[in-house]
Design an enzyme around this catalytic site. Structure first.
Site, short mmCIF file in Angstrom:
data_model
loop_
_atom_site.label_atom_id
_atom_site.label_comp_id
_atom_site.label_asym_id
_atom_site.label_seq_id
_atom_site.Cartn_x
_atom_site.Cartn_y
_atom_site.Cartn_z
CE LYS A 62 -2.57 1.49 3.61
NZ LYS A 62 -1.94 3.14 3.60
CG ASP A 70 -4.86 4.37 1.15
OD1 ASP A 70 -6.18 4.82 1.61
OD2 ASP A 70 -3.96 4.20 2.65
CE LYS A 110 -8.05 7.18 4.08
NZ LYS A 110 -6.09 6.48 4.34
CG ASP A 138 -12.88 17.63 -5.49
OD1 ASP A 138 -13.17 18.91 -5.82
OD2 ASP A 138 -11.01 18.22 -6.17
CB THR A 149 -10.92 4.12 12.59
OG1 THR A 149 -9.27 4.32 11.77
CG2 THR A 149 -11.62 2.52 11.50
NE ARG A 155 2.27 1.51 13.46
CZ ARG A 155 1.67 2.37 14.29
NH1 ARG A 155 2.42 3.25 14.62
NH2 ARG A 155 0.03 2.63 13.99
O1 C5P Z 1 0.86 0.81 11.03
P1 C5P Z 1 -0.34 -0.14 11.19
O2 C5P Z 1 -0.30 -0.94 11.09
O3 C5P Z 1 -1.00 0.18 12.22
O4 C5P Z 1 -1.42 0.87 9.87
C1 C5P Z 1 -2.34 0.93 9.06
C2 C5P Z 1 -2.11 1.04 8.22
O5 C5P Z 1 -3.38 1.22 7.23
C3 C5P Z 1 -1.48 2.25 7.88
O6 C5P Z 1 -1.00 2.66 6.32
C4 C5P Z 1 -3.22 3.58 7.98
O7 C5P Z 1 -2.80 5.15 7.82
C5 C5P Z 1 -3.30 2.59 7.60
N1 C5P Z 1 -4.90 2.84 7.78
C6 C5P Z 1 -5.41 2.51 9.29
N2 C5P Z 1 -6.87 3.00 9.85
C7 C5P Z 1 -7.07 3.08 8.68
C8 C5P Z 1 -7.47 3.42 7.62
C9 C5P Z 1 -6.42 3.26 7.15
O8 C5P Z 1 -4.34 2.74 10.43
N3 C5P Z 1 -9.64 3.46 9.40
#
Ligand code: C5P
Length: 238
Positions: A32, A59, A61, A64, A119, A211
């Protein structure tokens, strides 16, 4: 549609991103690319990662007026990404225009996924700032239905919402779920988390993992563990 693990490349430069991907010698993970990397490096980073053989979820998003989103989607489609997204709040007119813009002359197009409510938006913000009086789960479900009726392929949602979305929009409507953590891992800033095995059980189609893989001492081993638990259904054996 097969299940897959999507690795979130939340890096701020090409060097860090390619250095991370260089560690993968056997696998070519679905990745992603988000706003940070895309705005730092532009479409060239998408082409470069694609040329290395990775599938890409871009990603960005989009949100517009329909005509602008349609034209922007046509550009993204030309980049040959495999999945991209928009905000369902842009309305059905915008989502339908996006599908048109994404569709190539040969009829193929990348998967198109909607963000229902971020979220990071809680019930208080929904009610007091967005002035939406209904409860969050109902709003998420209704926005998912709008996306399905507009011809989209699925939604980004928390693993906890995947079951409700499938019940409302059908099993083939895709759920792409972030907020995944290993049972023995750190949650960090994610509030509602699930393990890859739990996300599989509740029916997520794709998990987005950042992460727990990018910051792991051995990212390739962490990626393989995600695939074992989520795709192969091999529990939490290490
Ligand atoms: O590091 P981590 O596993 O928390 O990363 C989750 C990824 O998913 C990040 O790129 C974050 O921006 C994305 N994301 C999220 N929650 C959402 C939408 C996207 O954590 N509701």
């Amino acid at each position: 549609m097969g299940k897959d693990v999507i690795v979130a490349l939340d890096f701020d430069s090409k060097e860090k991103t390619l250095g991370f991907l260089d560690q993968f010698e056997e696998e070519k993970p679905f990745v992603k690319i988000g706003m940070e990397l895309y705005y730092a490096e532009g479409p060239a980073i998408v082409r470069e990662i694609k040329a290395r053989g990775h599938k890409i979820f871009l990603d960005l998003k989009l949100h517009d007026i329909p005509n602008t989103v349609k034209k922007a989607m046509a550009v993204l489609s030309g980049l040959d990404v495999d999945m991209t997204n928009l905000h369902a709040a842009g309305t059905s007119a915008m989502m339908k225009a996006a599908v048109e813009g994404l569709t190539r002359p040969d009829g193929t197009r990348p998967l198109l996924i909607a963000v229902t409510q971020l979220t990071s938006t809680d019930q208080a913000a929904l009610t007091n700032e967005l002035l939406i009086e209904q409860a969050m789960p109902f709003v998420v479900m209704k926005y998912a239905e709008n996306a399905a009726r507009s011809g989209l392929d699925g939604v980004v949602c928390s693993p906890l919402e995947a079951g409700t979305v499938h019940a409302a929009c059908g099993k083939s409507f895709l759920t792409v779920t972030p907020g995944v953590r290993f049972a023995d891992g750190e949650a960090g800033d994610q509030k509602r988390v699930m393990t890859p095995a739990q996300a599989r059980e509740i029916g997520s189609d794709y998990i987005v993992v950042g992460r727990p893989i990018t910051q792991a001492p051995d990212p390739v081993a962490a990626y393989r563990r995600c695939v074992r638990e989520f795709v192969d259904g091999k529990g939490e054996a290490v």
